[in-house]
Design a protein around this motif. Structure first.
Motif, PDB file in Angstrom:
ATOM      1  N   ARG A 149     -45.104 -17.673  25.817  1.00 40.56           N
ATOM      2  CA  ARG A 149     -45.434 -18.432  24.576  1.00 40.56           C
ATOM      3  C   ARG A 149     -46.898 -18.713  24.178  1.00 40.56           C
ATOM      4  O   ARG A 149     -47.276 -18.340  22.971  1.00 40.56           O
ATOM      5  CB  ARG A 149     -44.859 -19.916  24.537  1.00 40.56           C
ATOM      6  CG  ARG A 149     -45.297 -20.731  23.488  1.00 40.56           C
ATOM      7  CD  ARG A 149     -44.634 -22.011  23.508  1.00 40.56           C
ATOM      8  NE  ARG A 149     -45.132 -23.031  22.556  1.00 40.56           N
ATOM      9  CZ  ARG A 149     -46.268 -23.615  22.375  1.00 40.56           C
ATOM     10  NH1 ARG A 149     -46.935 -23.787  23.321  1.00 40.56           N
ATOM     11  NH2 ARG A 149     -46.329 -24.391  21.087  1.00 40.56           N
ATOM     12  N   HIS A 185     -39.091 -15.747  20.868  1.00 38.53           N
ATOM     13  CA  HIS A 185     -40.176 -15.772  19.995  1.00 38.53           C
ATOM     14  C   HIS A 185     -40.382 -14.921  18.771  1.00 38.53           C
ATOM     15  O   HIS A 185     -41.148 -14.817  18.072  1.00 38.53           O
ATOM     16  CB  HIS A 185     -41.509 -15.481  20.925  1.00 38.53           C
ATOM     17  CG  HIS A 185     -41.533 -16.521  21.827  1.00 38.53           C
ATOM     18  ND1 HIS A 185     -42.174 -17.860  21.638  1.00 38.53           N
ATOM     19  CD2 HIS A 185     -41.513 -16.359  23.333  1.00 38.53           C
ATOM     20  CE1 HIS A 185     -42.088 -18.392  22.963  1.00 38.53           C
ATOM     21  NE2 HIS A 185     -41.908 -17.598  23.905  1.00 38.53           N
ATOM     22  N   THR A 218     -41.143 -21.473  19.714  1.00 32.56           N
ATOM     23  CA  THR A 218     -42.291 -21.238  19.646  1.00 32.56           C
ATOM     24  C   THR A 218     -43.208 -22.445  19.313  1.00 32.56           C
ATOM     25  O   THR A 218     -44.169 -23.064  19.983  1.00 32.56           O
ATOM     26  CB  THR A 218     -43.112 -19.877  18.912  1.00 32.56           C
ATOM     27  OG1 THR A 218     -42.282 -19.053  19.424  1.00 32.56           O
ATOM     28  CG2 THR A 218     -44.355 -19.739  19.154  1.00 32.56           C
TER      29      THR A 218
END
Length: 537
Positions: free
Chosen positions: A416, A455, A503
């Motif tokens: 992340r 993501h 995210t």
């Protein structure tokens, strides 16, 4: 006695006391749950890659839930440990491929303790209304603990990592691996509860509608949520495209001793890059905008060894594009597992030092203690690697490429961090040669597929010996290599900058589930204490 206390005590009062059981019957009643717990752990292992039997995780947790429900916490500890052994022993066998069974068995023995504690927690909350919700939260709390301690944690074996081919995968974009794993475990426990409600209803002639509805929702909500989350999965190019080349140079031989031929590994990757350059010149493949080499593709420090720098420079000039090179670099007396951005004209222009280094692989915890027990145990890691401190995002021909080196792909925060730092795509350079042809490579590849969806980014996986791959933001593999072959992959991939809910939320979904688990355990524990006080009174 309160109504809550009655509900908590009820499972322990179900056993008939009128007719004493024979010794054989008592033994069977102990062995059957133990065998069920161990075998359900094996079933969970079978649901993991390289197999695509993701759905087996549901019956695995259903059987595990059956084995735990109504047990004492002491019995649940043992059953949980058996489940952990059944799951982790075959899953992590690759850790002993080159170093023998000692480290493998020690790792599994420690990791299974977490599962044992989770088992005790599940049997406690299994007496609450809508217990599958509380039980699934307890499981995720166990995964959260296992991902952080000891020695920085070991997230390998998260339930989410077995779901790269499953219908629940889009939930990774909602709340990352914790939400994806929670949905799978909830659905499994809910499946058992549905069966239990049906059987009890037929046996007694009374169907408890509230409990039955809660059981059905435990199965339906995760499935419906996963279908709804598919709208978050997209391969659309938001920032144009980039043509990326992934190089797999191969190694002279598998195993730990590949390090003794470090120059050969570097030469192999340079040679494969030059071979790709010849294909580009002949018009057989497109000119890449940039090239990605794997971890340890140059274990010779190019900042200190001029010949290594010359080899890399020659490869970069031949392909006419910047290369991300995986090197082992010594700086100020410290070793770093480093990615080096090598420009064909300017040389090394940027670096990224791996932040999550692997215990017992890249650094040795408790070195003095282990050395005192057996000096040979300290020879495998003669010098500890130091940790980097900043996320790795290289700007390669205008594209921001996030870097999560090998082991880091298992850690939510490490991947992340590259996206929140601006990465438009992600690369997971790895070196799996140590583990030969074991399932480790496929387990790690599945992690990268989950990260792609989590993501909404293209993910490339350059590996020294395979399997290297290109993964789209929807988690699908579009190209991959074989194992222990020299090869290259070239593909135009979409670049994206929007952030998924996972995210943006980061650690928040996991913390909510941990708090949910704590609340369930507190409620169940309080009810047990009250029941005992009322009984004593």
């Amino acid at each position: 006695m309160t109504a809550t206390a009655t509900a908590i005590d009820e499972p322990e009062q179900l056993e008939p006391q009128a007719t004493p059981l024979s010794r054989g019957a008592r033994l069977a009643r102990r062995l059957v749950p133990a065998a069920a717990a161990a075998l359900s752990g094996v079933l969970l292992y079978v649901s993991f890659p390289p197999r695509t039997l993701w759905w087996l995780a549901l019956p695995a947790f259903a059987v595990f839930g059956w084995s735990l429900r109504g047990r004492t916490w002491k019995a649940a500890l043992g059953l949980g440990y058996l489940f952990g052994l059944g799951f982790l022993l075959p899953l992590l066998v690759w850790t002993g491929v080159e170093v023998g069974p000692g480290p493998w068995l020690a790792l599994v023995a420690v990791e299974a303790v977490y599962v044992a504690l989770v088992g005790a927690g599940i049997t406690l909350v299994s007496r609450l209304p809508a217990w599958p919700v509380w039980a699934a939260a307890v499981w995720i709390a166990g995964e959260a603990a296992r991902a952080r301690a000891p020695f920085g944690g070991f997230p390998w074996g998260k339930i989410a990592f077995g779901q790269a081919d499953g219908v629940f995968l889009p939930l990774a974009a909602v709340g990352g691996t914790p939400v994806l794993g929670f949905a799978v475990v909830l659905c499994g426990f809910g499946l058992y509860e549905v069966v239990r409600q049906v059987i009890d209803g037929r046996r007694t002639g009374v169907l408890h509608r509230g409990a039955a509805a809660a059981a059905l929702l435990s199965v339906a909500v995760p499935v419906v949520g996963a279908l709804a989350a598919r709208t978050l999965v997209s391969d659309k190019a938001e920032n144009g495209t980039a043509t990326v080349a992934v190089i797999q140079g191969n190694v002279p031989r598998a195993g730990l001793d590949f390090n003794s031929q470090r120059r050969a590994v570097l030469d192999y990757h340079a040679r494969e890059t030059e071979r790709l350059a010849a294909k580009v010149k002949a018009g057989k493949v497109a000119q890449p905008d940039f090239v990605l080499w794997p971890e340890n593709s140059s274990d010779i420090d190019p900042f200190k060894e001029a010949d290594a720098a010359a080899v890399i420079e020659g490869a970069a000039r031949a392909i006419g594009a910047p290369i991300s090179v995986g090197g082992v670099v010594e700086r100020d007396g410290k070793l770093y597992n480093e990615q080096i951005l090598w420009d064909p004209d300017k040389g090394a222009v940027d670096t990224y030092d791996k932040r999550q280094v692997q215990p017992f692989g890249e650094y040795l915890p408790l070195r003095s203690l282990l050395g005192a027990i057996n000096k040979n145990w300290t020879t495998m890691v003669r010098q500890d690697f130091s940790r980097g401190t900043k996320p790795g995002v290289f700007t390669m021909d205008g594209t921001k490429v996030g870097l999560a080196t090998c082991y880091e792909a298992a850690f939510d925060w490490a991947v992340r961090g590259t996206v929140t730092d601006g990465a438009q795509m992600i690369s997971v350079p790895s070196n799996n040669a140590t583990f030969d042809r074991s399932e480790m490579t496929y387990q790690q590849l599945a992690m990268s597929r989950v990260r792609a969806v989590e993501h909404s980014r293209t993910v490339t996986v350059p590996v020294t010996s395979g399997v290297s791959a290109v993964i789209m933001p929807d988690g699908k593999i579009t190209q991959k290599t074989g194992m222990f072959v020299a090869d290259s992959l070239v593909q135009k991939v979409p670049l994206r900058s929007s952030e998924t809910p996972a995210t943006r939320l980061g650690i928040l979904p996991e913390m909510v589930l941990v708090l949910l688990a704590a609340g369930g355990l507190g409620w169940a524990g309080t009810a047990v204490v009250r029941a005992r006080r009322d009984s004593a009174a």
